[in-house]
Write a protein that holds these residues in place. Sequence first.
Motif, PDB file in Angstrom:
ATOM      1  N   ILE A  44      -4.221  -8.470  -2.102  1.00 23.93           N
ATOM      2  CA  ILE A  44      -3.878  -7.111  -2.885  1.00 23.93           C
ATOM      3  C   ILE A  44      -3.783  -6.750  -4.284  1.00 23.93           C
ATOM      4  CG2 ILE A  44      -3.114  -5.013  -2.822  1.00 23.93           C
ATOM      5  CD1 ILE A  44      -2.365  -5.586  -0.098  1.00 23.93           C
ATOM      6  N   PHE A  45      -3.449  -7.998  -5.037  1.00 28.12           N
ATOM      7  CA  PHE A  45      -3.485  -7.449  -6.525  1.00 28.12           C
ATOM      8  C   PHE A  45      -4.849  -8.048  -7.004  1.00 28.12           C
ATOM      9  CE2 PHE A  45      -2.988 -10.031 -11.008  1.00 28.12           C
ATOM     10  CZ  PHE A  45      -2.692  -8.973 -11.501  1.00 28.12           C
ATOM     11  N   LEU A  46      -5.373  -8.653  -7.251  1.00 31.17           N
ATOM     12  CA  LEU A  46      -7.285  -9.498  -6.902  1.00 31.17           C
ATOM     13  C   LEU A  46      -7.926  -8.363  -6.549  1.00 31.17           C
ATOM     14  CD1 LEU A  46      -7.655 -13.154  -5.930  1.00 31.17           C
ATOM     15  CD2 LEU A  46      -7.222 -11.940  -8.817  1.00 31.17           C
ATOM     16  N   TYR A  47      -7.780  -7.597  -5.515  1.00 31.71           N
ATOM     17  CA  TYR A  47      -8.582  -6.488  -4.600  1.00 31.71           C
ATOM     18  C   TYR A  47      -8.250  -4.917  -6.290  1.00 31.71           C
ATOM     19  CZ  TYR A  47     -10.331  -2.679  -2.416  1.00 31.71           C
ATOM     20  OH  TYR A  47     -11.070  -1.428  -1.984  1.00 31.71           O
ATOM     21  N   PHE A  48      -6.841  -4.535  -6.145  1.00 24.31           N
ATOM     22  CA  PHE A  48      -7.226  -3.776  -7.032  1.00 24.31           C
ATOM     23  C   PHE A  48      -7.159  -4.417  -8.238  1.00 24.31           C
ATOM     24  CE2 PHE A  48      -4.164  -1.920  -3.228  1.00 24.31           C
ATOM     25  CZ  PHE A  48      -4.996  -0.556  -3.468  1.00 24.31           C
ATOM     26  N   ARG A  49      -7.041  -5.063  -8.429  1.00 31.27           N
ATOM     27  CA  ARG A  49      -7.284  -5.264 -10.358  1.00 31.27           C
ATOM     28  C   ARG A  49      -9.078  -5.629 -10.762  1.00 31.27           C
ATOM     29  NH1 ARG A  49      -7.685 -11.437 -13.034  1.00 31.27           N
ATOM     30  NH2 ARG A  49      -9.774 -11.203 -12.111  1.00 31.27           N
ATOM     31  N   ASN A  50      -9.845  -6.683  -9.377  1.00 34.32           N
ATOM     32  CA  ASN A  50     -10.991  -6.416  -9.674  1.00 34.32           C
ATOM     33  C   ASN A  50     -11.601  -4.805  -9.169  1.00 34.32           C
ATOM     34  OD1 ASN A  50     -11.111  -8.574  -9.632  1.00 34.32           O
ATOM     35  ND2 ASN A  50     -11.557  -9.653  -7.781  1.00 34.32           N
TER      36      ASN A  50
ATOM     37  N   LEU B 258       0.749  -0.948   0.065  1.00 35.43           N
ATOM     38  CA  LEU B 258      -0.193   0.025  -0.146  1.00 35.43           C
ATOM     39  C   LEU B 258       1.292   1.148  -0.148  1.00 35.43           C
ATOM     40  CD1 LEU B 258      -2.521  -1.364   2.159  1.00 35.43           C
ATOM     41  CD2 LEU B 258      -3.312  -1.064   0.100  1.00 35.43           C
ATOM     42  N   PHE B 259       1.888   0.958   0.368  1.00 33.66           N
ATOM     43  CA  PHE B 259       3.291   2.629   0.989  1.00 33.66           C
ATOM     44  C   PHE B 259       3.480   2.508  -0.187  1.00 33.66           C
ATOM     45  CE2 PHE B 259       6.937   4.001   0.736  1.00 33.66           C
ATOM     46  CZ  PHE B 259       6.769   5.122   1.398  1.00 33.66           C
ATOM     47  N   PHE B 260       4.027   1.776  -0.924  1.00 32.82           N
ATOM     48  CA  PHE B 260       5.296   1.443  -2.677  1.00 32.82           C
ATOM     49  C   PHE B 260       3.620   2.328  -3.688  1.00 32.82           C
ATOM     50  CE2 PHE B 260       8.541  -1.167  -0.234  1.00 32.82           C
ATOM     51  CZ  PHE B 260       8.913   0.243  -0.244  1.00 32.82           C
ATOM     52  N   LYS B 261       2.291   1.622  -3.367  1.00 30.61           N
ATOM     53  CA  LYS B 261       1.165   1.894  -4.590  1.00 30.61           C
ATOM     54  C   LYS B 261       1.489   3.439  -4.572  1.00 30.61           C
ATOM     55  CE  LYS B 261      -2.210  -0.852  -6.259  1.00 30.61           C
ATOM     56  NZ  LYS B 261      -1.455  -0.843  -7.173  1.00 30.61           N
ATOM     57  N   THR B 262       1.381   4.472  -2.979  1.00 26.66           N
ATOM     58  CA  THR B 262       1.156   5.317  -3.327  1.00 26.66           C
ATOM     59  C   THR B 262       2.509   6.163  -3.651  1.00 26.66           C
ATOM     60  OG1 THR B 262       2.376   5.671  -1.131  1.00 26.66           O
ATOM     61  CG2 THR B 262      -0.361   5.072  -1.623  1.00 26.66           C
ATOM     62  N   GLN B 263       3.275   5.671  -3.814  1.00 24.85           N
ATOM     63  CA  GLN B 263       4.884   6.150  -4.356  1.00 24.85           C
ATOM     64  C   GLN B 263       4.837   5.999  -5.692  1.00 24.85           C
ATOM     65  OE1 GLN B 263       7.492   7.735  -2.123  1.00 24.85           O
ATOM     66  NE2 GLN B 263       5.286   7.610  -1.243  1.00 24.85           N
ATOM     67  N   ILE B 264       4.367   5.799  -6.814  1.00 28.18           N
ATOM     68  CA  ILE B 264       4.078   4.932  -7.778  1.00 28.18           C
ATOM     69  C   ILE B 264       3.423   5.350  -8.706  1.00 28.18           C
ATOM     70  CG2 ILE B 264       4.899   3.090  -9.420  1.00 28.18           C
ATOM     71  CD1 ILE B 264       6.635   1.444  -7.622  1.00 28.18           C
ATOM     72  N   LYS B 265       2.680   6.275  -9.641  1.00 30.09           N
ATOM     73  CA  LYS B 265       2.250   7.017 -10.125  1.00 30.09           C
ATOM     74  C   LYS B 265       1.161   5.926 -11.132  1.00 30.09           C
ATOM     75  CE  LYS B 265       3.552  11.375  -8.836  1.00 30.09           C
ATOM     76  NZ  LYS B 265       3.144  10.815  -7.822  1.00 30.09           N
ATOM     77  N   ASP B 266       1.802   4.884 -11.470  1.00 31.18           N
ATOM     78  CA  ASP B 266       1.540   3.674 -12.530  1.00 31.18           C
ATOM     79  C   ASP B 266       0.477   2.475 -11.367  1.00 31.18           C
ATOM     80  OD1 ASP B 266       1.031   2.042 -14.198  1.00 31.18           O
ATOM     81  OD2 ASP B 266       2.797   0.924 -15.397  1.00 31.18           O
ATOM     82  N   PRO B 267      -0.151   2.719 -12.122  1.00 26.23           N
ATOM     83  CA  PRO B 267      -1.828   1.906 -11.322  1.00 26.23           C
ATOM     84  C   PRO B 267      -1.392   0.677 -11.466  1.00 26.23           C
ATOM     85  CG  PRO B 267      -3.181   3.567 -12.824  1.00 26.23           C
ATOM     86  CD  PRO B 267      -1.858   3.610 -13.343  1.00 26.23           C
ATOM     87  N   ASP B 268      -0.829  -0.088 -12.912  1.00 29.71           N
ATOM     88  CA  ASP B 268      -0.943  -1.056 -13.443  1.00 29.71           C
ATOM     89  C   ASP B 268       0.262  -2.056 -12.954  1.00 29.71           C
ATOM     90  OD1 ASP B 268      -3.944  -1.052 -14.314  1.00 29.71           O
ATOM     91  OD2 ASP B 268      -3.157   0.367 -16.090  1.00 29.71           O
TER      92      ASP B 268
END
Length: 145
Positions: free
Chosen positions: A133-139, A72-82
């Motif tokens: 978490i991958f499944l959550y964000f993908r869905n 979750l922290f690194f997802k806030t740091q990286i601009k590309d959601p994919d």
Amino acid sequence: MLQIMILYFQVRHTKNLYVLKQIVFWIALLWTGLVLFLCLVQSNKMPVVNIENLDKIVHAFFHFVFTSLWILFFKTQIKDPDSYKPYIISFLFSVLFGITIEIMQGQYTTTRKEDALDVVANMVGAVLAVFLIFLYFRNRRLNKI
């Protein structure tokens, strides 16, 4: 007037995102410290519970939460959601952290020992975190389409 409203929203949104990044970072860091402490504290100071393989379940849980928070922290740091980077970095961080703790238990504690099965349990928790978490964000992304 419209430009002022847009600028206000951007500043407010950016400030809220910065606060979110800080909160997620500190929670992840505090969890990391708690895991480190609990894994290195002398085991004779820990309560004894006689459940078979409880320590492996605890290791998996620790690293499930550990990996989840760092993703979750690194997802806030990286601009590309994919991007897969948050998942890869967090997984590797979790595995290396777990191996380091096991080495430290063998080298620096007298009431604990290194255990390769603890590393396996750590990896199981980390893999579960990455997968869920991958499944959550993908869905979530697919439901937006």
